[in-house]
Design a protein around this motif. Structure first.
Motif, PDB file in Angstrom:
ATOM      1  N   PRO A   1     -15.228  12.810   1.691  1.00 17.88           N
ATOM      2  CA  PRO A   1     -15.030  12.327   0.548  1.00 17.88           C
ATOM      3  C   PRO A   1     -13.784  12.795  -0.443  1.00 17.88           C
ATOM      4  O   PRO A   1     -13.339  12.440  -1.300  1.00 17.88           O
ATOM      5  N   LEU A   2     -14.337  14.234  -0.181  1.00 21.73           N
ATOM      6  CA  LEU A   2     -12.698  14.755  -0.724  1.00 21.73           C
ATOM      7  C   LEU A   2     -12.084  15.225  -0.296  1.00 21.73           C
ATOM      8  O   LEU A   2     -10.600  15.731  -1.052  1.00 21.73           O
ATOM      9  N   SER A   3     -11.422  14.497   0.930  1.00 24.20           N
ATOM     10  CA  SER A   3     -10.219  14.572   1.247  1.00 24.20           C
ATOM     11  C   SER A   3      -9.661  13.248   0.454  1.00 24.20           C
ATOM     12  O   SER A   3      -8.625  13.535  -0.471  1.00 24.20           O
ATOM     13  N   LEU A   4     -10.421  12.298   0.009  1.00 24.33           N
ATOM     14  CA  LEU A   4      -9.650  11.256  -0.826  1.00 24.33           C
ATOM     15  C   LEU A   4      -9.539  11.383  -2.031  1.00 24.33           C
ATOM     16  O   LEU A   4      -8.686  11.076  -2.564  1.00 24.33           O
ATOM     17  N   VAL A   5     -10.314  12.378  -2.764  1.00 24.78           N
ATOM     18  CA  VAL A   5      -9.995  12.571  -3.501  1.00 24.78           C
ATOM     19  C   VAL A   5      -8.846  13.777  -3.540  1.00 24.78           C
ATOM     20  O   VAL A   5      -7.974  13.412  -4.676  1.00 24.78           O
ATOM     21  N   ASP A   6      -8.567  14.380  -2.712  1.00 24.66           N
ATOM     22  CA  ASP A   6      -7.274  14.827  -2.793  1.00 24.66           C
ATOM     23  C   ASP A   6      -5.968  14.106  -2.639  1.00 24.66           C
ATOM     24  O   ASP A   6      -4.876  14.230  -2.949  1.00 24.66           O
ATOM     25  N   GLU A   7      -6.306  13.515  -1.315  1.00 21.04           N
ATOM     26  CA  GLU A   7      -5.081  12.664  -0.584  1.00 21.04           C
ATOM     27  C   GLU A   7      -4.856  11.406  -2.772  1.00 21.04           C
ATOM     28  O   GLU A   7      -3.705  10.935  -3.104  1.00 21.04           O
ATOM     29  N   ILE A   8      -5.827  10.869  -2.976  1.00 18.74           N
ATOM     30  CA  ILE A   8      -5.174  10.321  -4.694  1.00 18.74           C
ATOM     31  C   ILE A   8      -4.597  11.130  -5.674  1.00 18.74           C
ATOM     32  O   ILE A   8      -3.647  11.299  -6.263  1.00 18.74           O
ATOM     33  N   ARG A   9      -4.825  12.337  -5.539  1.00 13.51           N
ATOM     34  CA  ARG A   9      -4.416  13.614  -6.283  1.00 13.51           C
ATOM     35  C   ARG A   9      -2.998  13.345  -6.091  1.00 13.51           C
ATOM     36  O   ARG A   9      -1.439  13.781  -6.562  1.00 13.51           O
ATOM     37  N   ASN A  10      -2.355  13.117  -4.203  1.00 15.94           N
ATOM     38  CA  ASN A  10      -1.158  13.301  -4.032  1.00 15.94           C
ATOM     39  C   ASN A  10      -0.957  12.313  -4.059  1.00 15.94           C
ATOM     40  O   ASN A  10       0.721  12.251  -4.523  1.00 15.94           O
ATOM     41  N   VAL A  11      -1.110  10.719  -4.243  1.00 14.80           N
ATOM     42  CA  VAL A  11      -0.375   9.983  -4.108  1.00 14.80           C
ATOM     43  C   VAL A  11      -0.287   9.284  -5.961  1.00 14.80           C
ATOM     44  O   VAL A  11       1.072   9.670  -6.135  1.00 14.80           O
ATOM     45  N   CYS A  12      -0.218   9.944  -6.771  1.00 15.47           N
ATOM     46  CA  CYS A  12      -0.289  10.463  -7.890  1.00 15.47           C
ATOM     47  C   CYS A  12       0.643  11.384  -8.346  1.00 15.47           C
ATOM     48  O   CYS A  12       2.017  11.382  -9.073  1.00 15.47           O
ATOM     49  N   ALA A  13       1.192  12.009  -7.243  1.00  8.31           N
ATOM     50  CA  ALA A  13       1.998  12.824  -7.662  1.00  8.31           C
ATOM     51  C   ALA A  13       3.645  12.620  -6.499  1.00  8.31           C
ATOM     52  O   ALA A  13       4.007  13.021  -6.781  1.00  8.31           O
TER      53      ALA A  13
ATOM     54  N   ALA B   1       0.548  -0.939  -0.769  1.00 10.55           N
ATOM     55  CA  ALA B   1      -0.766  -0.269  -0.081  1.00 10.55           C
ATOM     56  C   ALA B   1       0.827   1.081  -0.012  1.00 10.55           C
ATOM     57  O   ALA B   1       1.869   1.481   0.968  1.00 10.55           O
ATOM     58  N   SER B   2       0.575   2.173  -0.769  1.00 11.89           N
ATOM     59  CA  SER B   2       1.156   3.448  -0.678  1.00 11.89           C
ATOM     60  C   SER B   2       0.673   4.067   0.110  1.00 11.89           C
ATOM     61  O   SER B   2       1.170   5.652   0.200  1.00 11.89           O
ATOM     62  N   GLY B   3      -0.295   4.387   0.674  1.00 13.10           N
ATOM     63  CA  GLY B   3      -1.726   4.946   1.730  1.00 13.10           C
ATOM     64  C   GLY B   3      -1.808   4.348   2.398  1.00 13.10           C
ATOM     65  O   GLY B   3      -2.714   2.882   2.332  1.00 13.10           O
ATOM     66  N   TYR B   4      -2.234   5.256   3.538  1.00 16.01           N
ATOM     67  CA  TYR B   4      -3.161   4.535   4.043  1.00 16.01           C
ATOM     68  C   TYR B   4      -4.205   5.330   5.468  1.00 16.01           C
ATOM     69  O   TYR B   4      -3.588   6.395   5.844  1.00 16.01           O
ATOM     70  N   LEU B   5      -5.141   5.836   5.064  1.00 18.46           N
ATOM     71  CA  LEU B   5      -6.539   6.602   5.221  1.00 18.46           C
ATOM     72  C   LEU B   5      -7.488   5.997   6.222  1.00 18.46           C
ATOM     73  O   LEU B   5      -8.212   5.218   5.968  1.00 18.46           O
ATOM     74  N   LEU B   6      -8.006   6.702   7.587  1.00 23.62           N
ATOM     75  CA  LEU B   6      -9.148   6.128   7.818  1.00 23.62           C
ATOM     76  C   LEU B   6     -10.351   7.152   7.514  1.00 23.62           C
ATOM     77  O   LEU B   6     -10.431   8.043   6.668  1.00 23.62           O
ATOM     78  N   LYS B   7     -11.576   5.892   6.964  1.00 26.12           N
ATOM     79  CA  LYS B   7     -12.559   6.524   7.004  1.00 26.12           C
ATOM     80  C   LYS B   7     -14.141   7.491   7.462  1.00 26.12           C
ATOM     81  O   LYS B   7     -14.145   7.872   7.059  1.00 26.12           O
ATOM     82  N   ASP B   8     -12.611   8.532   8.085  1.00 25.07           N
ATOM     83  CA  ASP B   8     -12.974   9.956   8.994  1.00 25.07           C
ATOM     84  C   ASP B   8     -13.087  10.558   8.250  1.00 25.07           C
ATOM     85  O   ASP B   8     -13.463  11.894   8.306  1.00 25.07           O
ATOM     86  N   ALA B   9     -12.051  10.973   7.372  1.00 26.15           N
ATOM     87  CA  ALA B   9     -11.631  11.954   6.137  1.00 26.15           C
ATOM     88  C   ALA B   9     -12.901  12.001   5.156  1.00 26.15           C
ATOM     89  O   ALA B   9     -14.045  10.714   4.858  1.00 26.15           O
TER      90      ALA B   9
ATOM     91  N   MET C   1       6.528  16.235   7.407  1.00 31.99           N
ATOM     92  CA  MET C   1       6.176  14.462   7.547  1.00 31.99           C
ATOM     93  C   MET C   1       6.115  13.929   8.008  1.00 31.99           C
ATOM     94  O   MET C   1       5.121  12.827   8.655  1.00 31.99           O
ATOM     95  N   ALA C   2       7.188  14.103   9.116  1.00 30.73           N
ATOM     96  CA  ALA C   2       6.944  12.999  10.917  1.00 30.73           C
ATOM     97  C   ALA C   2       6.336  13.683  11.171  1.00 30.73           C
ATOM     98  O   ALA C   2       5.714  12.292  12.346  1.00 30.73           O
ATOM     99  N   LEU C   3       5.228  14.324  11.192  1.00 30.44           N
ATOM    100  CA  LEU C   3       4.958  14.733  12.528  1.00 30.44           C
ATOM    101  C   LEU C   3       3.475  14.690  11.683  1.00 30.44           C
ATOM    102  O   LEU C   3       2.517  14.947  12.987  1.00 30.44           O
ATOM    103  N   GLY C   4       2.899  14.011  10.639  1.00 32.90           N
ATOM    104  CA  GLY C   4       2.168  13.904  10.370  1.00 32.90           C
ATOM    105  C   GLY C   4       1.364  15.039   9.402  1.00 32.90           C
ATOM    106  O   GLY C   4      -0.159  14.434   8.774  1.00 32.90           O
ATOM    107  N   TYR C   5       1.975  16.657   9.320  1.00 37.19           N
ATOM    108  CA  TYR C   5       1.059  16.713   8.690  1.00 37.19           C
ATOM    109  C   TYR C   5       1.030  16.342   6.777  1.00 37.19           C
ATOM    110  O   TYR C   5       1.517  15.300   6.406  1.00 37.19           O
ATOM    111  N   THR C   6       0.049  16.743   6.213  1.00 39.22           N
ATOM    112  CA  THR C   6      -0.756  16.757   4.712  1.00 39.22           C
ATOM    113  C   THR C   6       0.562  17.676   3.808  1.00 39.22           C
ATOM    114  O   THR C   6       0.993  18.951   4.384  1.00 39.22           O
ATOM    115  N   MET C   7       0.171  17.212   2.599  1.00 40.85           N
ATOM    116  CA  MET C   7       1.319  17.997   2.096  1.00 40.85           C
ATOM    117  C   MET C   7       1.155  19.706   2.080  1.00 40.85           C
ATOM    118  O   MET C   7       1.190  20.398   2.131  1.00 40.85           O
TER     119      MET C   7
END
Length: 212
Positions: A103-115, A93-101, A160-166
């Protein structure tokens, strides 16, 4: 997307349909259906739940890595226990997200992983950091031969180590998200790693990050 929760699946699909830069190739609701999807043309990203009615999504992650080696895999699940997190990452797995995010956040994270990013929910990132801090530091002579990180790259690695998003890192440093993505790719190259967790681990080993 492989997800058995119809409400969550439909919400995410609606958010993706509204996004101008992505489209859904296919959806499945079980491991068996997901395995069938893997026989088709590869997708750029596979979003998979772990708690499926006929088994674990980890099976799908392993199989996707075999059949779709260029596909990025993001886990979206309710499960945040350490064993499942580590098993998913070890499976590929390239990413691990909890479902409390949202749906729009998940879309952003898909862009994130593609980048080139490795999206991880803050709670999961901190959990992984606690585990890494418990592992004795072992010197690696090969690290000395690698190109050093710049000051800005170290700042990004610290966030990144502190858990912040891009996006949060970009706002904190006063730079664009695309610039953060560029720094992340450079960090991976210079540290010789392929994921966020590996980058953080290498940061501690090389003394770029400090254990509190």
């Amino acid at each position: 997307m492989v997800e058995d929760d119809a409400s969550f699946r439909e919400s995410v699909c609606a958010a993706m349909v509204a996004a101008p830069d992505m489209a859904i190739d296919a959806v499945a609701a079980s491991v068996a259906e997901g395995m069938t999807l893997l026989n088709g043309d590869p997708a750029d990203v596979l979003v998979v739940d772990l708690g499926l009615p006929d088994g674990s999504g980890i099976q799908l992650i392993r199989e996707a890595r075999q059949q779709w080696p260029q596909c990025e895999v993001i886990v979206a699940t309710l499960f945040g226990d350490e064993d499942k997190v580590l098993s998913a990452i070890e499976a590929g797995a390239s990413g691990y997200l909890l479902k409390d995010a949202l749906p729009l956040s998940l879309v952003d994270e898909i862009r994130n992983v593609c980048a080139g990013g490795s999206p991880v929910s803050p709670m999961i990132a901190r959990q992984l950091l606690r585990r890494l801090r418990s592992i004795p530091v072992v010197s690696n002579a090969g690290d000395a031969d690698r190109e050093p990180l710049s000051v800005r790259e170290i700042q990004v690695l610290e966030r990144m180590a502190l858990g912040y998003t891009m996006a949060e890192t970009a706002e904190h440093l006063g730079i664009a998200v695309t610039t953060v993505n560029t720094f992340v790719r450079r960090i991976y190259t210079k540290l010789g790693v392929c994921s966020k967790v590996e980058a953080i681990d290498a940061g501690y080993r090389r003394g770029l990050l400090h254990r509190n």
